[in-house]
Each structure stands twice: as C-alpha cells, then as structure tokens.
Design a protein around this motif. Structure first.
Motif, PDB file in Angstrom:
ATOM      1  N   LEU A 142      55.495   0.701  42.822  1.00  0.00           N
ATOM      2  CA  LEU A 142      54.941   1.516  43.820  1.00  0.00           C
ATOM      3  C   LEU A 142      54.138   2.780  43.235  1.00  0.00           C
ATOM      4  O   LEU A 142      52.812   3.026  43.349  1.00  0.00           O
ATOM      5  CB  LEU A 142      55.914   2.210  44.967  1.00  0.00           C
ATOM      6  N   LEU A 143      54.710   3.336  42.012  1.00  0.00           N
ATOM      7  CA  LEU A 143      54.215   4.315  41.296  1.00  0.00           C
ATOM      8  C   LEU A 143      53.022   3.750  40.436  1.00  0.00           C
ATOM      9  O   LEU A 143      51.924   4.477  40.406  1.00  0.00           O
ATOM     10  CB  LEU A 143      55.224   5.012  40.328  1.00  0.00           C
ATOM     11  N   THR A 144      53.268   2.629  39.836  1.00  0.00           N
ATOM     12  CA  THR A 144      51.865   2.197  39.016  1.00  0.00           C
ATOM     13  C   THR A 144      50.882   1.874  40.065  1.00  0.00           C
ATOM     14  O   THR A 144      49.497   2.425  39.684  1.00  0.00           O
ATOM     15  CB  THR A 144      52.225   0.733  38.653  1.00  0.00           C
ATOM     16  N   GLU A 145      51.023   1.353  41.246  1.00  0.00           N
ATOM     17  CA  GLU A 145      49.846   1.413  42.304  1.00  0.00           C
ATOM     18  C   GLU A 145      49.308   2.809  42.817  1.00  0.00           C
ATOM     19  O   GLU A 145      47.925   2.601  43.021  1.00  0.00           O
ATOM     20  CB  GLU A 145      50.382   0.565  43.601  1.00  0.00           C
ATOM     21  N   CYS A 163      51.291   1.102  32.152  1.00  0.00           N
ATOM     22  CA  CYS A 163      49.678   1.000  32.396  1.00  0.00           C
ATOM     23  C   CYS A 163      49.346   2.283  31.462  1.00  0.00           C
ATOM     24  O   CYS A 163      48.514   3.023  32.008  1.00  0.00           O
ATOM     25  CB  CYS A 163      49.414   1.380  33.832  1.00  0.00           C
ATOM     26  N   PRO A 164      49.331   1.989  30.297  1.00  0.00           N
ATOM     27  CA  PRO A 164      49.054   3.010  29.264  1.00  0.00           C
ATOM     28  C   PRO A 164      47.478   3.229  29.456  1.00  0.00           C
ATOM     29  O   PRO A 164      46.913   4.481  29.227  1.00  0.00           O
ATOM     30  CB  PRO A 164      49.501   2.482  28.025  1.00  0.00           C
ATOM     31  N   VAL A 203      49.190   5.284  40.778  1.00  0.00           N
ATOM     32  CA  VAL A 203      48.380   5.767  39.497  1.00  0.00           C
ATOM     33  C   VAL A 203      47.187   4.992  39.616  1.00  0.00           C
ATOM     34  O   VAL A 203      45.776   5.514  39.196  1.00  0.00           O
ATOM     35  CB  VAL A 203      49.120   5.440  38.276  1.00  0.00           C
ATOM     36  N   GLU A 204      47.146   3.789  39.867  1.00  0.00           N
ATOM     37  CA  GLU A 204      45.801   2.842  39.999  1.00  0.00           C
ATOM     38  C   GLU A 204      44.835   3.541  40.743  1.00  0.00           C
ATOM     39  O   GLU A 204      43.742   3.581  40.521  1.00  0.00           O
ATOM     40  CB  GLU A 204      46.134   1.410  40.205  1.00  0.00           C
ATOM     41  N   ALA A 205      45.429   3.792  42.128  1.00  0.00           N
ATOM     42  CA  ALA A 205      44.838   4.328  43.111  1.00  0.00           C
ATOM     43  C   ALA A 205      44.219   5.802  42.795  1.00  0.00           C
ATOM     44  O   ALA A 205      42.707   6.072  43.052  1.00  0.00           O
ATOM     45  CB  ALA A 205      45.333   4.443  44.516  1.00  0.00           C
ATOM     46  N   ILE A 206      44.841   6.522  42.005  1.00  0.00           N
ATOM     47  CA  ILE A 206      44.409   7.901  41.857  1.00  0.00           C
ATOM     48  C   ILE A 206      43.438   7.730  40.592  1.00  0.00           C
ATOM     49  O   ILE A 206      42.240   8.379  40.834  1.00  0.00           O
ATOM     50  CB  ILE A 206      45.477   8.827  41.200  1.00  0.00           C
ATOM     51  N   SER A 207      43.584   7.019  39.752  1.00  0.00           N
ATOM     52  CA  SER A 207      42.416   6.770  38.593  1.00  0.00           C
ATOM     53  C   SER A 207      41.171   6.403  38.930  1.00  0.00           C
ATOM     54  O   SER A 207      40.163   6.746  38.651  1.00  0.00           O
ATOM     55  CB  SER A 207      43.140   5.798  37.437  1.00  0.00           C
ATOM     56  N   ASP A 208      41.327   5.305  40.264  1.00  0.00           N
ATOM     57  CA  ASP A 208      40.123   4.791  40.760  1.00  0.00           C
ATOM     58  C   ASP A 208      39.333   5.794  41.511  1.00  0.00           C
ATOM     59  O   ASP A 208      38.006   5.689  41.504  1.00  0.00           O
ATOM     60  CB  ASP A 208      40.497   3.565  41.796  1.00  0.00           C
ATOM     61  N   GLN A 209      40.100   6.694  42.277  1.00  0.00           N
ATOM     62  CA  GLN A 209      39.348   7.616  42.978  1.00  0.00           C
ATOM     63  C   GLN A 209      38.625   8.546  42.267  1.00  0.00           C
ATOM     64  O   GLN A 209      37.369   9.257  42.791  1.00  0.00           O
ATOM     65  CB  GLN A 209      40.417   8.505  43.874  1.00  0.00           C
ATOM     66  N   HIS A 210      39.398   8.932  41.171  1.00  0.00           N
ATOM     67  CA  HIS A 210      38.632  10.013  40.225  1.00  0.00           C
ATOM     68  C   HIS A 210      37.887   9.722  39.013  1.00  0.00           C
ATOM     69  O   HIS A 210      37.376  10.280  38.139  1.00  0.00           O
ATOM     70  CB  HIS A 210      39.889  11.081  39.788  1.00  0.00           C
ATOM     71  N   TRP A 215      54.663  12.300  44.169  1.00  0.00           N
ATOM     72  CA  TRP A 215      54.998  10.808  44.056  1.00  0.00           C
ATOM     73  C   TRP A 215      54.987   9.969  45.335  1.00  0.00           C
ATOM     74  O   TRP A 215      55.051   8.816  45.253  1.00  0.00           O
ATOM     75  CB  TRP A 215      56.137  10.686  43.033  1.00  0.00           C
ATOM     76  N   LYS A 216      55.174  10.865  46.437  1.00  0.00           N
ATOM     77  CA  LYS A 216      55.033  10.114  48.144  1.00  0.00           C
ATOM     78  C   LYS A 216      56.262   9.066  48.078  1.00  0.00           C
ATOM     79  O   LYS A 216      56.268   8.268  48.876  1.00  0.00           O
ATOM     80  CB  LYS A 216      53.886   9.547  47.794  1.00  0.00           C
ATOM     81  N   GLN A 217      57.437   9.246  47.235  1.00  0.00           N
ATOM     82  CA  GLN A 217      58.713   8.491  47.529  1.00  0.00           C
ATOM     83  C   GLN A 217      59.769   9.121  48.310  1.00  0.00           C
ATOM     84  O   GLN A 217      60.971   8.633  48.244  1.00  0.00           O
ATOM     85  CB  GLN A 217      59.009   7.762  46.034  1.00  0.00           C
ATOM     86  N   GLY A 218      59.416  10.255  48.672  1.00  0.00           N
ATOM     87  CA  GLY A 218      60.587  10.948  49.394  1.00  0.00           C
ATOM     88  C   GLY A 218      61.402  11.574  48.349  1.00  0.00           C
ATOM     89  O   GLY A 218      61.111  11.873  47.267  1.00  0.00           O
TER      90      GLY A 218
END
Length: 222
Positions: free
Chosen positions: A92-95, A127-128, A97-104, A74-77
């Motif tokens: 931050l978590l929503t962002e 973000c269902p 998830v968006e980045a991971i979804s876009d990448q894959h 999750w990268k939030q320490g």
C-alpha cells in the motif's frame, strides 16, 4: 519491528521522556518557521511511529508545508506494528509513493519516525527509483538494514537523526556506517516523542530537503 534490544536501557531517560517531550513540544510552537529555508516544493511522505497516526505528525507536516513542500500522511491510520501483514502495508505504501510521484512528476522524500523509519528504508529498497531520500527520526537499524548499509548496497541517499536523550530507543542503534550516501546526525536535547516537534529537528529537515536530489555531499548542522 523494533526489538527489545533497541529499547532504551536508561530508566531515568524513560521516566523523563514525558517531561522532555512536553518541553520539546512547547519549544517547537514558540519558534516561528524560518522561511529562508524554503525549498523546491517536491513531495514529502511522513510515516508515524509505533502506536501513533498521522495526527501525531500533523504539526511536522504543516511546518514543512509552510516551507513549500507538498506533504503527505501515510493514510494507514494508527501504526500498530507490522507483525500481522508487513507485505500488505508495504504494498500500500509503495502504491502511495507511486501515485505521489506520478502526481508531481518528481521523486519523493520519505521521513519515517521511529518504527516508521523502518518502513521508509523498506520502501527505498522496493522502489529506489521513486525515492529522493530517506530521513529517519530515532529509528534503530535492524540486522538486515545494517547489513545493507555496511555492504554499501543501499541505493538511496539516507540520513539517520538521533539523540542521546531519547528515552525510548537506544541512540547507539540508530547509527549506521557513514558513506557518500548515508549520514548520521546527532541532535542535542531531543526526546523520542519530541522528534516531530523540536525546532532543531525542523531546521535539520529543512536543510536536508533543500539539497539537490543527486547530492551526496552533506553539510547539515545538528
């Protein structure tokens, strides 16, 4: 937040938690990964529990990676609890998830351990369309979450994994009404801290992650 009424009321289980956790850790490292459970390689985000960081879930992520999944911390320490700024953390978590979804170019499965599971459910509400499924490990339902599940308003497939030998969280509070989109799975002999190490947990996760993104038909062995 995990409230006081969600804390285990068993002094014996609480006292045995460190011993059970050590046994679960050893069991997890003695059993080799079953590569027959390899999945489709979609992305998986893992959120740690209260007081822990990605270091605590590194072994779980590594094992899921061995099964072919693209795993992410999750990268939030350290998860210090969300009392100070829940909205910022969820943003931050929503962002992420968006980045991971876009990448894959794929939806993301989110695994949340303990308090991390509450964040996972919040993400599914925010973000269902980006969430393939939510899997929680020893995560209690708060009143707001339970209301969503009782009314059938949750839109993402979810599974709550719990154990009656959890020495930290009351197992009864980790269950919600079952439906075509939600399943409760009990595992035997797993401690709260063993949830990210015990081989039976990896087996259940492997089965859940293999299921098609649109499935509502569960056939998982706990």
């Amino acid at each position: 937040m995990i409230t006081l009424n969600a804390i285990s009321s068993s002094p014996m289980l609480l006292a045995l938690e460190p011993y059970h956790a050590l046994c679960n850790y050893i069991a997890g490292h003695m059993q080799p990964t079953d590569f027959s459970e390899n999945g489709d390689g979609h992305p998986v985000l893992v959120i740690p529990g209260l007081g822990s960081s990605g270091a605590a879930t590194a072994d779980l992520r590594m094992r899921l990676q061995q099964l072919g999944y693209a795993t992410y911390d999750w990268k939030q320490g350290v998860n210090t609890g969300h009392g100070f700024d829940l909205d910022r953390w969820l943003l931050l978590l929503t962002e992420q998830v968006e980045a991971i979804s876009d990448q894959h170019t794929a939806s993301v499965s989110v695994i949340g351990w303990s308090l991390g599971g509450i964040y996972a459910r919040e993400l599914a509400m925010r973000c269902p369309h980006l969430i393939r499924q939510v899997i929680t490990l020893a995560t209690p339902f708060n009143a707001a979450d339970l209301s969503q599940y009782q009314d059938g308003h949750h839109r993402v497939s979810s599974t709550s994994i719990y154990s009656q030998t959890d020495g930290i969280v009351k197992w009864e509070m980790c269950k919600a009404p079952e439906s075509g989109a939600h399943r409760n799975i009990e595992v035997q002999g797993v401690s709260h801290f063993g949830m990210v190490h015990h081989p039976v947990i990896l087996n259940v996760l492997a089965q859940l992650l293999k299921q098609p993104a649109t499935t509502s038909d569960y056939d998982v062995q706990g």
